[in-house]
Design an enzyme around this catalytic site. Structure first.
Site, short mmCIF file in Angstrom:
data_model
loop_
_atom_site.label_atom_id
_atom_site.label_comp_id
_atom_site.label_asym_id
_atom_site.label_seq_id
_atom_site.Cartn_x
_atom_site.Cartn_y
_atom_site.Cartn_z
N PHE A 231 -35.85 18.45 -15.51
CA PHE A 231 -34.74 18.91 -14.65
C PHE A 231 -35.22 19.21 -13.24
O PHE A 231 -34.60 19.99 -12.52
CB PHE A 231 -34.04 20.13 -15.25
CG PHE A 231 -33.76 20.01 -16.72
CD1 PHE A 231 -32.88 19.04 -17.18
CD2 PHE A 231 -34.37 20.84 -17.65
CE1 PHE A 231 -32.62 18.90 -18.53
CE2 PHE A 231 -34.11 20.70 -19.00
CZ PHE A 231 -33.25 19.73 -19.45
N GLY A 458 -36.98 13.00 -22.18
CA GLY A 458 -36.01 13.25 -23.23
C GLY A 458 -34.71 12.54 -22.93
O GLY A 458 -33.72 12.67 -23.63
N ILE A 613 -23.73 1.00 -18.75
CA ILE A 613 -24.40 1.94 -19.63
C ILE A 613 -25.29 1.13 -20.58
O ILE A 613 -24.80 0.31 -21.35
CB ILE A 613 -23.37 2.78 -20.42
CG1 ILE A 613 -22.52 3.60 -19.45
CG2 ILE A 613 -24.07 3.68 -21.44
CD1 ILE A 613 -23.28 4.53 -18.52
N LYS A 617 -25.70 5.72 -26.77
CA LYS A 617 -26.09 6.87 -27.59
C LYS A 617 -26.84 7.91 -26.76
O LYS A 617 -26.51 9.10 -26.78
CB LYS A 617 -26.95 6.40 -28.76
CG LYS A 617 -27.27 7.52 -29.73
CD LYS A 617 -27.74 6.96 -31.07
CE LYS A 617 -27.78 8.10 -32.09
NZ LYS A 617 -28.04 7.60 -33.44
N THR A 618 -27.87 7.46 -26.04
CA THR A 618 -28.63 8.42 -25.24
C THR A 618 -27.85 8.79 -23.97
O THR A 618 -27.99 9.91 -23.47
CB THR A 618 -30.01 7.87 -24.88
OG1 THR A 618 -29.86 6.54 -24.37
CG2 THR A 618 -30.91 7.84 -26.09
N GLN A 622 -27.07 12.46 -22.41
CA GLN A 622 -27.35 12.84 -21.02
C GLN A 622 -26.15 13.53 -20.39
O GLN A 622 -26.27 14.56 -19.73
CB GLN A 622 -27.68 11.60 -20.18
CG GLN A 622 -29.06 11.06 -20.38
CD GLN A 622 -29.99 11.64 -19.35
OE1 GLN A 622 -30.43 12.76 -19.48
NE2 GLN A 622 -30.29 10.89 -18.32
N GLY A 686 -27.27 5.09 -12.98
CA GLY A 686 -28.01 6.31 -13.32
C GLY A 686 -27.09 7.47 -13.62
O GLY A 686 -26.05 7.64 -12.99
N GLU A 689 -28.03 13.20 -13.46
CA GLU A 689 -27.54 14.40 -12.79
C GLU A 689 -26.02 14.48 -12.68
O GLU A 689 -25.45 15.55 -12.48
CB GLU A 689 -28.18 14.49 -11.39
CG GLU A 689 -29.64 14.88 -11.51
CD GLU A 689 -30.50 14.39 -10.35
OE1 GLU A 689 -30.96 15.22 -9.59
OE2 GLU A 689 -30.72 13.16 -10.24
#
Lengths: 722, 321
Positions: A231, A458, A613, A617-618, A622, A686, A689
């Protein structure tokens, strides 16, 4: 959209994944940091004799017995000065010593025996007290104005608006509390240094160690494949890393230093405190005609990082007149540093709250106000957005969430003892495509190894490597081995700025294409190749020619070539003709207890427009993770600084509150999945954030809808709602 | 953490015989081990009492008896607790996390130390930890601190939820030391800080809590523990209310009220109980909760919050009135 399990899931859930602190080279000694207990002053002396006599102690390093470190020369988001090189204290919890012992416990217990005498000075530890003396940031642009022809100032534009509002919004210091505390293990073999250290990009510690230790980058190997969350707090290379490497060099044996939870709060930086005074002016139909935001950020005396917190007000909604200013309040506190969506997360809390307040003043639905001011081009540069489907996010979200059931009158919907409100806000974050190099090796066992000095915090980045390489190579995902977090591999994009997939994704595809070409060439030219002289092609993991086909692994084995290795570089996107940004829409339901005031989030939906995307799943995790962090920002997180001492008043995991499971409602995530083909062929922008931006604003807006109370000071705790 | 001797006695007399002034008894260890790591406490000897026969959850004619080594989770889930005394079960289940509740003992829960950040940080002064050094909480970070029972020496809250429920129910603790056994109401067991905040209770050196006794209260089945905090779990109370009411035809005939998170000790509120017995409205009764409160700069909201916590509990138990 593909949904693929994390390639590193099994090693993580079984504990086989070795994080930085899990390395125990032969002969390892253990370091433990000593930190200051005043916020500003001079160290007069340190009595280290009892510690030196304690069992197992090998060395005690202090400013009076320092490990020599050269000054830092390159910009970093960490501190400006290396530790122990002088007797000055700039903040409470600064590293002022390192004890090295045979065991961790011996080092920790000896560190407790060191006593330090200070000539303490009164610290600048109150942001509020510092506000009147806020200064323009050194090296920054103090103000930006965009005014319509004939308009001479933003205030003139505001005064000419049919409706305007002006309010001040404040946010506290926050800290990252990633699951993995920072750790560095350093060992030397001759003049070559091997380092395992928690990092968002392994080339970052290489740079800092090169300058501080006075050695060449070629002598340093940083290995860190697994990172337990970052982070932003593992972007900078902090004091313990060069100190540990220098201690290992001085002692001639490996040294490991792991920060305690409490030390992570101060040795590592935090998100600055901010204040924004926002004025919005609109025509009666809701069209924005003036947006003004005077932003102020705290800045540590130990470094130069601050948040240009008002800047998002220049980028999100169209307005003929825009003004932003930037100031800093310098404080004697630990380093201020990047934290998930720096500036934009805090900036959106103010802007999205103000938009809601303007909607109230206009008598408009807040969603309609946002639809009205959606803009196809960047409000300042005028460049068209590369790919923007924000309006669809709003409309899809409103339908799916049931926005039409929101009562326009605050405080009118109840469920038993709970006041119920709905809120929404825009999610957004800037996008780019940086340069990235990736190596692909096709091996004679039929596997592909995809390498680059990227980081997986992660996030699922390593799985993205595997998915994209497997797709190009036409092999199953589980036959690709991603290798991240190794400084000996090509310079891929680090994990920052939500830019990993947008930069590394195209590079993985380029490298995989190049590997295919290389193996085709080998098949056509190698003297032992059965395809020699044929017109060779590649498809589905096989080399084909002359009516025959052979998996590439078999071909390499046949030829006695262990592997084919290629590296490809995807260049940085110049961003000259378009502006790039990801978008989304948050919708939430918040309930506030009518007796005791606790705000609780009951439902959440985030509709996302972030380009392609790669792995839903990930990606879903996020986005949900950003919402969780945003709920923490909205309702809980507040790193309190004692104004008299500069000490953090709640620098423990028990006292610095982040959400627990019961604080988090079901989170619904919808991806629009429109490829941004202007940014890259892959089209991924991306998502690291994006979803924290707007989350706190959505909660604040829902709290207002539930209670009629507008809280402009985060976090929105129950004492503000009683 | 300092080096210490470690002993594992098998019966109570052995344990009491081993105890010295600088000993600490170890049950679940969920407070003691933390504080030893922080060097807030550095006992010379740790006596593991987990093998002592201090178990059992038994309803008896004189009340519910709970052995000091029973674990929080087991007590909360026991039918002899959850049915007749919901306020105890709710207070326990609102505490800590399942993992901690599976470790932490009932005796240890009552003896847990305050969560005051100054007490737990040896780099700062603290009269409770190091008598005479001062109390930074008076002017420092004090959002979580007490408003009732404070002194210029200390404003630390007592952290136990269970103790609040037990004080409301007029529970007693049975104590055993080398000199014999005694029983004392829990409300008398705890001491407000005054000028000696390091003396938190009447436990003598080397003395053990062996049992908790909750007297019968037929109407305790209508009881409730309301715990108010910033996040929904895994946090100590900003304010809490343990309330039981004797309800007849919708009227409160009798009540027990104690509050937590606001007092330096678990805080019984006889004035609120009297007002409820006298037929005053919930709001009028709850308004008496913070009488004598001395809020600090950061915790004035607790004056209102504690009243609201009581009101919420009363409303949930007896409906609005």
């Amino acid at each position: 959209m593909r949904s693929v399990n994390r390639e590193d899931g099994p090693v993580k859930v079984t504990g086989a994944a070795r994080y930085a602190a899990d390395h125990h080279p032969e002969g390892l000694a253990y370091g433990y940091l000593i930190t200051s207990t005043v916020a500003r002053g001079t160290i007069l002396g340190m009595d280290t004799a009892p510690a030196e006599r304690a069992p197992g102690v090998i060395a005690v390093y202090t400013p009076f017995n320092p490990l020599r470190l050269h000054p830092y020369t390159q910009a970093d988001t960490a501190e400006l000065l290396p530790p122990l090189q002088d007797d000055r204290v700039c903040y409470y919890g600064q590293v002022i010593g390192l004890v090295v012992a045979e065991t961790f416990e011996q080092a920790r217990d000896a560190a407790a025996l060191v006593t330090t005498r200070y000539d303490a000075e009164r610290p600048r530890a109150s942001f509020t007290a510092g506000l009147p003396n806020a200064t323009p940031p050194s090296g920054g642009t103090p103000e930006t104005d965009v005014l319509a022809p004939g308009v001479t100032s933003i205030d003139e534009a505001l005064a000419a608006s049919d409706v305007s509002i002006t309010e001040t919004y404040t946010t506290p210091a926050e800290t990252h509390v990633a699951m993995e505390p920072h750790a560095t293990v350093a060992s030397w073999t001759g003049d070559r240094l091997t380092v395992h250290t928690a990092s968002q990009g392994v080339r970052l510690p290489v740079e800092r160690l090169t300058e501080s230790l006075g050695i060449d980058a070629a002598q340093i190997h940083v290995i860190n494949p697994y990172v337990g969350g970052g982070f932003g707090n593992k972007w900078g290379t902090w004091a313990h890393t060069p100190l540990t490497a220098a201690a290992a060099r001085a002692l001639g044996r490996p040294v490991k230093t792991v920060l305690t939870r409490e030390q992570v709060f101060t040795v590592i930086g935090h998100r600055p405190i901010t204040s924004q005074t926002v004025s919005l002016g609109a025509a009666a139909d809701g069209t924005l005609v003036a947006v003004k935001n005077d932003g102020i950020s705290s800045k540590s005396a130990a470094n130069d990082f601050y948040e240009s917190v008002a800047d998002l007000s220049l980028a999100l909604y169209g307005s003929a007149n825009l003004h932003v200013s930037r100031k800093v309040v310098t404080m004697d506190v630990p380093a201020t540093t990047i934290m998930r969506a720096p500036a934009e997360s805090n900036g959106s809390f103010a802007l999205e709250s103000a938009m809601d307040e303007l909607a109230d003043a206009l008598g408009m639905d807040p969603l309609d106000l946002r639809l009205k001011n959606d803009t196809p081009s960047h409000p300042v540069s005028g460049l068209p957005w590369s790919s923007k489907h924000l309006e669809e996010c709003y409309r899809v979200g409103a339908e799916r969430f049931g926005w039409s059931r929101r009562s326009p009158r605050p405080g009118t919907v109840t469920d038993g003892d709970w006041l119920v409100g709905l809120g929404m806000a825009t999610a957004t974050f800037g996008a780019s495509r940086g340069e990235a190099s990736i190596e692909v090796r096709l091996r004679d066992d039929g596997r592909a190894v995809v390498s680059g000095a990227a980081a997986d915090l992660g996030t699922g980045q390593s799985t993205v490597f595997a998915i994209l390489a497997a797709e190009v190579l036409g092999i199953p995902v589980d036959r690709v081995t991603p290798v991240l977090g190794d400084s000996a591999t090509p310079p891929a994009a680090k994990a920052g700025g939500s830019g990993s997939t947008s930069a590394n994704g195209p590079a993985v595809r380029l490298a995989a294409e190049a590997a295919k070409e290389a193996v085709v060439k080998l098949a056509a030219e190698h003297e032992k190749s059965p395809f020699r002289g044929e017109a060779v092609t590649y498809a589905d993991g096989e080399v084909r020619g002359g009516g025959d086909a052979m998996p590439f692994g078999e071909l390499l084995a046949l030829l006695g070539v262990p592997e084919v290795e290629v590296t490809a570089t995807s260049p940085r996107h110049p961003r000259r003709e378009h502006a790039f940004r990801s978008f989304g829409a948050h919708f939430c339901e918040v309930r506030v207890n009518r007796w005791t005031g606790e705000p609780r989030v009951a439902r959440w939906l985030c509709v996302v427009d972030a380009g392609t995307i790669v792995n839903v799943k990930t990606a879903r995790s996020q986005i949900a993770g950003g919402v969780v962090m945003g709920i923490g920002q909205a309702l809980l997180e507040d790193l309190r600084i004692e104004p008299d001492t500069g000490r953090f008043g709640n620098a423990t995991m028990a006292d610095y509150l982040v959400p627990v499971n019961t604080d988090i409602p079901p989170i619904d995530v919808e991806f629009l999945n429109y490829p941004d083909t202007v940014l890259s062929d892959l089209g991924a922008r991306g998502i690291g954030e994006l979803s924290i931006v707007g989350a706190a604003g959505a909660v604040a807006n829902a709290v207002h809808n539930a209670t009629g109370r507008r809280v402009r000071d985060l976090p929105i705790t129950l004492d503000k709602l009683l | 953490m300092r080096a210490f001797d470690f002993a594992v006695p098998h019966d109570i007399d052995d344990a009491l015989g081993l105890a010295r002034d600088e000993s600490a008894f170890l049950a679940g260890g969920t407070t003691l081990v933390d504080l030893m790591k922080l060097e807030v406490v550095s006992p010379e000897q740790v006596i593991d009492i987990n093998r002592l026969p201090l178990h059992g959850i038994r309803p008896e004619p004189d009340g519910l008896r709970v052995g000091a080594l029973e674990r929080m989770e087991d007590v909360a889930r026991h039918p002899a607790v959850a049915g007749p005394y919901p306020v105890i079960a709710q207070a326990l289940l609102a505490s800590a996390s399942p993992q901690l509740r599976n470790m932490a003992s009932i005796g240890g829960n009552l003896l847990q130390r305050t969560r005051c950040g100054y007490f737990r940080d040896v780099a700062t002064p603290c009269n409770k930890r190091s008598p005479g050094t001062g109390c930074p909480a008076q002017h420092g970070d004090n959002r979580g601190h007490a408003i009732l029972g404070t002194s210029a020496s200390c404003a630390a809250t007592h952290p136990s939820d269970l103790a609040v429920a037990l004080v409301a129910l007029e529970a007693s603790v049975r104590l055993r030391g080398a000199d014999g056994e005694r029983t004392m109401p829990l409300a008398d067991f705890y001491l407000p800080p005054g000028d000696t905040p390091h003396v938190e209770n009447r436990l003598r050196p080397g003395e053990l809590i062996t049992e908790v006794i909750v007297p019968p209260l037929p109407w305790a089945g209508r009881s409730r523990y309301v715990k108010v905090r910033d996040r929904q779990s895994y946090e100590f109370a900003l304010a809490s209310a343990a309330v039981a009411v004797d309800l007849h035809d919708g009227e409160v005939r009798d009540a027990r009220v104690a509050v937590g998170g606001v007092g330096t000790v678990p805080w019984r509120l006889p004035a609120v109980e009297d007002a409820l017995r006298a037929g005053r409205s919930h709001e009028e009764a709850a308004a008496l909760a913070a009488a004598g409160a001395r809020p600090l700069a950061g915790n004035a909201f607790k004056v209102t919050l504690v009243q609201r916590a009581i009101l919420r509990a009363l409303t949930e138990l007896a409906g609005p009135r």
